[in-house]
Each structure stands twice: as C-alpha cells, then as structure tokens.
Scaffold this motif. Structure first.
Motif, PDB file in Angstrom:
ATOM      1  N   LEU A  48       0.824  -1.212   0.000  1.00 10.60           N
ATOM      2  CA  LEU A  48       0.000   0.000   0.000  1.00 10.60           C
ATOM      3  C   LEU A  48       0.856   1.260   0.000  1.00 10.60           C
ATOM      4  O   LEU A  48       0.466   2.272  -0.600  1.00 10.60           O
ATOM      5  N   SER A  50       3.690   1.573  -1.613  1.00  9.49           N
ATOM      6  CA  SER A  50       4.076   1.723  -3.031  1.00  9.49           C
ATOM      7  C   SER A  50       2.911   2.239  -3.863  1.00  9.49           C
ATOM      8  O   SER A  50       3.090   3.112  -4.712  1.00  9.49           O
ATOM      9  N   TYR A  51       1.734   1.685  -3.621  1.00  9.89           N
ATOM     10  CA  TYR A  51       0.532   2.109  -4.340  1.00  9.89           C
ATOM     11  C   TYR A  51       0.279   3.604  -4.134  1.00  9.89           C
ATOM     12  O   TYR A  51       0.088   4.359  -5.097  1.00  9.89           O
ATOM     13  N   GLU A  52       0.326   4.035  -2.875  1.00  8.52           N
ATOM     14  CA  GLU A  52       0.092   5.447  -2.568  1.00  8.52           C
ATOM     15  C   GLU A  52       1.158   6.338  -3.201  1.00  8.52           C
ATOM     16  O   GLU A  52       0.843   7.422  -3.712  1.00  8.52           O
ATOM     17  N   GLU A  54       2.902   5.749  -5.907  1.00  6.20           N
ATOM     18  CA  GLU A  54       2.672   5.816  -7.353  1.00  6.20           C
ATOM     19  C   GLU A  54       1.488   6.711  -7.682  1.00  6.20           C
ATOM     20  O   GLU A  54       1.541   7.481  -8.647  1.00  6.20           O
ATOM     21  N   VAL A  69      -0.800   1.123 -12.316  1.00  4.39           N
ATOM     22  CA  VAL A  69      -0.547   1.297 -10.879  1.00  4.39           C
ATOM     23  C   VAL A  69      -1.387   0.299 -10.085  1.00  4.39           C
ATOM     24  O   VAL A  69      -0.892  -0.369  -9.171  1.00  4.39           O
ATOM     25  N   VAL A  70      -2.652   0.178 -10.440  1.00  5.09           N
ATOM     26  CA  VAL A  70      -3.538  -0.768  -9.760  1.00  5.09           C
ATOM     27  C   VAL A  70      -3.034  -2.191  -9.984  1.00  5.09           C
ATOM     28  O   VAL A  70      -2.955  -2.988  -9.032  1.00  5.09           O
ATOM     29  N   ARG A  72       0.001  -3.316 -10.596  1.00  3.48           N
ATOM     30  CA  ARG A  72       1.210  -3.608  -9.815  1.00  3.48           C
ATOM     31  C   ARG A  72       0.876  -3.883  -8.356  1.00  3.48           C
ATOM     32  O   ARG A  72       1.407  -4.814  -7.734  1.00  3.48           O
ATOM     33  N   ALA A  73      -0.028  -3.091  -7.793  1.00  8.93           N
ATOM     34  CA  ALA A  73      -0.402  -3.285  -6.393  1.00  8.93           C
ATOM     35  C   ALA A  73      -1.154  -4.605  -6.197  1.00  8.93           C
ATOM     36  O   ALA A  73      -0.889  -5.341  -5.237  1.00  8.93           O
ATOM     37  N   PHE A 101      -8.602   0.664  -2.727  1.00 13.79           N
ATOM     38  CA  PHE A 101      -8.103   1.016  -4.058  1.00 13.79           C
ATOM     39  C   PHE A 101      -9.001   2.078  -4.684  1.00 13.79           C
ATOM     40  O   PHE A 101      -8.518   3.091  -5.193  1.00 13.79           O
ATOM     41  N   THR A 127     -10.181  -4.546  -9.929  1.00 15.63           N
ATOM     42  CA  THR A 127      -9.025  -5.400  -9.627  1.00 15.63           C
ATOM     43  C   THR A 127      -9.183  -6.832 -10.138  1.00 15.63           C
ATOM     44  O   THR A 127      -8.222  -7.603 -10.103  1.00 15.63           O
TER      45      THR A 127
END
Length: 133
Positions: A48, A50-52, A54, A69-70, A72-73, A101, A127
């Motif tokens: 999370l 990394s997600y944030e 990005e 981005v989604v 990859r997470a 997400f 997702t």
C-alpha cells in the motif's frame, strides 16, 4: 485520506487484546492476532505504501497509467497472499482492500465509475482481472 485496511485490522487486534486483558473475552474466542500477524500487516502495508506513492506521482494520467498502478499493487498483494498459502485475505479483507483502491483513486481525482466503464468493466471489477486473493 482513505483509511488503509491494515489500520482497522490493527485496531481490531488492539481492541481484542484489551478485552483479553480485562477478562471480557475468553482466550479461546480471540482470533485477531492469528488472522493478522505482524508479518502479514507489514507486507500489506509495504504494498500500500508503493501504491500510494505511485498514485501521488500521477497527474492527469491516462487510463493505461492508472490501471498499471492498480495492476502492480494487486499483483504484489497476490504475492503476499501466495506467501501465506492463499489464505491471507478472506472475503471481508478483500472487500476492504478493493474499497481502499477505489477510494484512493477517487481522492486522486480518478472517476472510477467512468474508468471501469471505458474498459468494459462493472463498477466493482477494477481489480478482478489480476486479483487472485
């Protein structure tokens, strides 16, 4: 800001610990710490993070960038789940993660309804194409 599911999971662990300490909860009924061990929480938070990060770098991004981005997470969470023999996230946790997400995207100006519609997806299928948890 969208609340991370790991925050509510940690809160649940703390509440359960308090109930155990006070005698309000039978130890045989305690489950939160077992469901959410620290290594699972840390691994999920790393994804999370990394997600944030990005999302924060996306400015007026095109659909392909947002979806990447989604993706990859979600793939990273698949790895977290795989490391726990496919049992890291149950139905409630999956729903919390998917909501997170969506909420995070919305906070970054993404119209999730329009995004999913443009890609022939239902509103809550963002997702699904990558998710194994």
């Amino acid at each position: 800001m969208a609340e991370r599911p790991t925050t509510s999971w940690r809160d649940g662990i703390a509440e359960e610990a308090e109930e155990l300490a006070s005698g309000a909860l039978d130890p045989e009924c305690a489950c939160m710490a077992g469901l959410f061990p620290e290594d699972l929480l840390a691994a999920t938070d790393a994804v999370l993070d990394s997600y944030e990060a990005e999302l924060a770098r996306l400015a007026e991004a095109e659909d392909a960038q947002i979806l990447a981005v989604v993706e990859r997470a979600v793939l990273a969470l698949n790895a977290v789940n795989d490391a726990r023999n496919g049992s890291a996230f149950e139905t409630g946790e999956r729903e919390e993660l998917c909501d997170y997400f969506d909420e995070s995207l919305i906070e970054h100006g993404v119209d999730v309804v329009a995004l999913t519609a443009r890609h022939g997806l239902g509103r809550h299928q963002l997702t699904d194409q990558w998710r194994k948890w």
